[in-house]
Design an enzyme around this catalytic site. Structure first.
Site, mmCIF file in Angstrom:
data_model
loop_
_atom_site.group_PDB
_atom_site.id
_atom_site.type_symbol
_atom_site.label_atom_id
_atom_site.label_comp_id
_atom_site.label_asym_id
_atom_site.label_seq_id
_atom_site.Cartn_x
_atom_site.Cartn_y
_atom_site.Cartn_z
ATOM 1 N N HIS A 100 0.889 -1.129 -0.073
ATOM 2 C CA HIS A 100 -0.046 0.021 -0.030
ATOM 3 C C HIS A 100 1.125 1.286 0.122
ATOM 4 O O HIS A 100 2.094 1.122 0.401
ATOM 5 C CB HIS A 100 -0.849 0.103 1.070
ATOM 6 N N ASP A 103 2.385 2.051 3.226
ATOM 7 C CA ASP A 103 3.376 0.959 3.850
ATOM 8 C C ASP A 103 4.911 1.607 3.773
ATOM 9 O O ASP A 103 5.643 1.278 4.436
ATOM 10 C CB ASP A 103 3.447 -0.322 3.238
ATOM 11 N N GLU A 231 -10.578 -7.151 -4.140
ATOM 12 C CA GLU A 231 -10.148 -8.207 -3.308
ATOM 13 C C GLU A 231 -11.374 -8.600 -2.356
ATOM 14 O O GLU A 231 -11.855 -7.545 -1.452
ATOM 15 C CB GLU A 231 -9.223 -8.010 -2.447
ATOM 16 N N HIS A 270 -10.569 -14.430 3.633
ATOM 17 C CA HIS A 270 -11.982 -13.752 3.471
ATOM 18 C C HIS A 270 -12.868 -14.675 2.983
ATOM 19 O O HIS A 270 -14.148 -14.338 3.199
ATOM 20 C CB HIS A 270 -11.732 -12.549 2.567
HETATM 21 C C1 XLS Z 1 -7.529 -6.740 4.749
HETATM 22 C C2 XLS Z 1 -6.866 -6.923 3.246
HETATM 23 C C3 XLS Z 1 -5.722 -5.868 2.762
HETATM 24 C C4 XLS Z 1 -5.645 -5.846 1.503
HETATM 25 C C5 XLS Z 1 -4.917 -5.156 0.719
HETATM 26 O O1 XLS Z 1 -8.266 -7.471 4.912
HETATM 27 O O2 XLS Z 1 -6.496 -8.311 3.340
HETATM 28 O O3 XLS Z 1 -4.574 -6.343 3.310
HETATM 29 O O4 XLS Z 1 -5.322 -7.226 0.911
HETATM 30 O O5 XLS Z 1 -5.484 -3.667 0.991
HETATM 31 CA CA CA Z 2 -5.596 -9.412 1.453
HETATM 32 CA CA CA Z 3 -7.106 -10.568 5.505
#
Ligand code: XLS
Ligand code: CA
Ligand code: CA
Length: 438
Positions: A100, A103, A231, A270
């Site tokens: 990110h 980061d 994502e 997730h």
């Molecule tokens: C959070 C997400 C995040 C994404 C990138 O749960 O996994 O880390 O992968 O923003």
């Molecule tokens: Ca992630």
């Molecule tokens: Ca995660």
């Protein structure tokens, strides 16, 4: 150059019999599995945030790991992180990384501060990439940590916040293009709601799609040839995340005409938070031609949150690799270890144990998935299960040359229709075991 992990030598493949903890037991990078080297099949990536930034802070306590890498000022820490990250990737033989914007440097007071500092660090990242032959799997913008994003970014009720998010995305895409990244991720950090009582859901989703559309158009106009990804995640931090799961995201992308440029970045943890298997989410992406990349980790089914552990469940990695190989393997995507150490694993060498365990688990998963595919009995069973669609009325259905009336006439001619075949789940589960452990 200062070494940040002086105790650690390059991690080598020693095979499953080795007792050396700092060695690979299953990941043999140059060994070919199903026509490609393991390195090409697996495309491992380091997540900058967990590896170089997360210090063990949780809801109940402060950090347990020193992530300053010997720096004292914020910029010195940021610089050292780059060198430490490349050293770690070199020692593990990890070819890719993901980050990110936040980061890389801390955010500062204004966008101008942020961009100035980013420019310096991105320059060092670029030089390190050239020196060590590492590649950027994807970049993203963190639009969820700062308090301004408490109401969301693309779904915020405040147009200034929406504009701020746009500025962050523009900058992150510019960096991605500059570093030759093959992907750009949108994880909808706070794009969701806590209560519908204060939320205009339709308006928020339209706005989010507009932001993504502008990002897509900007990226394409400026030479970004990689994949955009969404994502999915069902909850956390918001109670209801709009990008709930793969199927929801696919519907969203199609509704707003983004399906030509966007694919999915599927995270194992997730998937399980959405009450799906990892395999289900991968298959859903694949059958919709939207399989893109993977955030490799695992949750804990006894806990209801995103624990982001390094993956160790071999059934999961095997079935994930089975899906990935079946849909043609990675193109622009790869396996990003979106995984962090447990808070008590606070010694510098622990991060190596984490990566070794995750890389070996996916390497073993790849080997076993190849065995299942080469064995052929699973695929043969699935094919035979639908064999009725190859002839007669089945073929008419498959080839779409029948009608409701014709099917009705046919059904009346049959008399009693009962359960005709077995799903053989127990047999297949035992078959998988015998192939995996035989
Ligand atoms: C959070 C997400 C995040 C994404 C990138 O749960 O996994 O880390 O992968 O923003
Ligand atoms: Ca992630
Ligand atoms: Ca995660």
């Amino acid at each position: 150059m200062k070494e940040f992990f002086p105790e650690i030598k390059n991690i080598k493949y020693e095979g499953p019999k080795s007792k050396e903890p700092l060695s690979f037991k299953y990941y043999n990078p140059e060994e070919k599995i199903m026509g490609k080297t393991m390195r090409e099949q697996l495309k491992f990536a380091m997540a900058y945030w967990h590896t170089l930034c997360a210090d063990g802070t949780d809801m109940f306590g402060i950090g347990t790991m020193d992530k300053s890498f010997g720096g004292s000022s914020s910029m010195e820490i940021s610089k050292n992180k780059v060198y430490a990250g490349f050293e770690l990737m070199n020692k593990l033989g990890v070819d890719y990384f993901c980050f990110h914007d936040r980061d890389l440097v801390s955010e500062g007071e204004t966008l101008a501060d942020f961009h100035r500092d980013l420019e310096v660090i991105v320059g060092i990242v670029e030089e390190q990439m050239k020196e060590h032959g590492k590649k950027l799997l994807w970049a993203t913008a963190n639009m969820f940590s700062h308090p301004r994003y408490a109401h969301g970014a693309g779904t915020s009720c405040d147009p200034d916040v929406f504009a701020y998010a746009a500025a962050q995305i523009k900058q992150a895409i510019d960096i991605d293009i500059r570093l030759g990244g093959s992907g750009y991720v949108f994880w909808g950090g706070r794009e969701g709601y806590e209560t519908l009582l204060n939320t205009d859901m339709g308006f928020e989703l339209d706005n989010m799609a507009y932001l993504l559309t502008m990002a897509r158009d900007y990226g394409r106009a400026h030479g970004f040839k990689g994949d955009f990804y969404i994502e999915p995640k069902p909850k956390e931090p918001t109670k209801h995340q709009y990008d709930f799961d793969a199927a929801t995201v696919i519907g969203f992308l199609r509704k707003y005409g983004l399906d030509g440029d966007f694919k999915l970045n599927i995270e194992a943890n997730h998937a399980t938070l959405a009450a799906h298997t990892f395999q289900h989410e991968l298959r859903t992406a694949a059958i919709n031609n939207m399989f893109g990349s993977v955030d490799a980790n695992q949750g804990d089914c006894l806990l209801g949150w995103d624990t982001d552990q390094f993956p160790t469940n071999i059934y999961e990695t095997t079935l994930a690799m089975y899906e990935i190989i079946k849909c043609g393997g990675f193109t622009n995507g790869g396996l990003n270890f979106d995984a962090k150490l447990r808070r008590a694993s606070a010694r510098p060498e622990d991060i190596f144990y984490g990566f070794i365990s995750g890389m070996d688990s996916f390497a073993l998963g790849l080997r076993l998935a190849a065995k299942i595919i080469e064995d052929g009995r699973l695929d043969e069973f699935v094919k035979s299960r639908y064999a009725g669609f190859e002839t007669g009325i089945g073929a008419d259905i498959k080839n779409r040359r029948t009608s409701l009336e014709a099917l009705s006439d046919y059904a009346f001619s049959l008399g009693r229709v009962g359960l005709s075949s077995s799903g053989r789940q127990e047999y297949l589960e035992s078959l998988i075991n015998s192939v995996m452990f035989g």
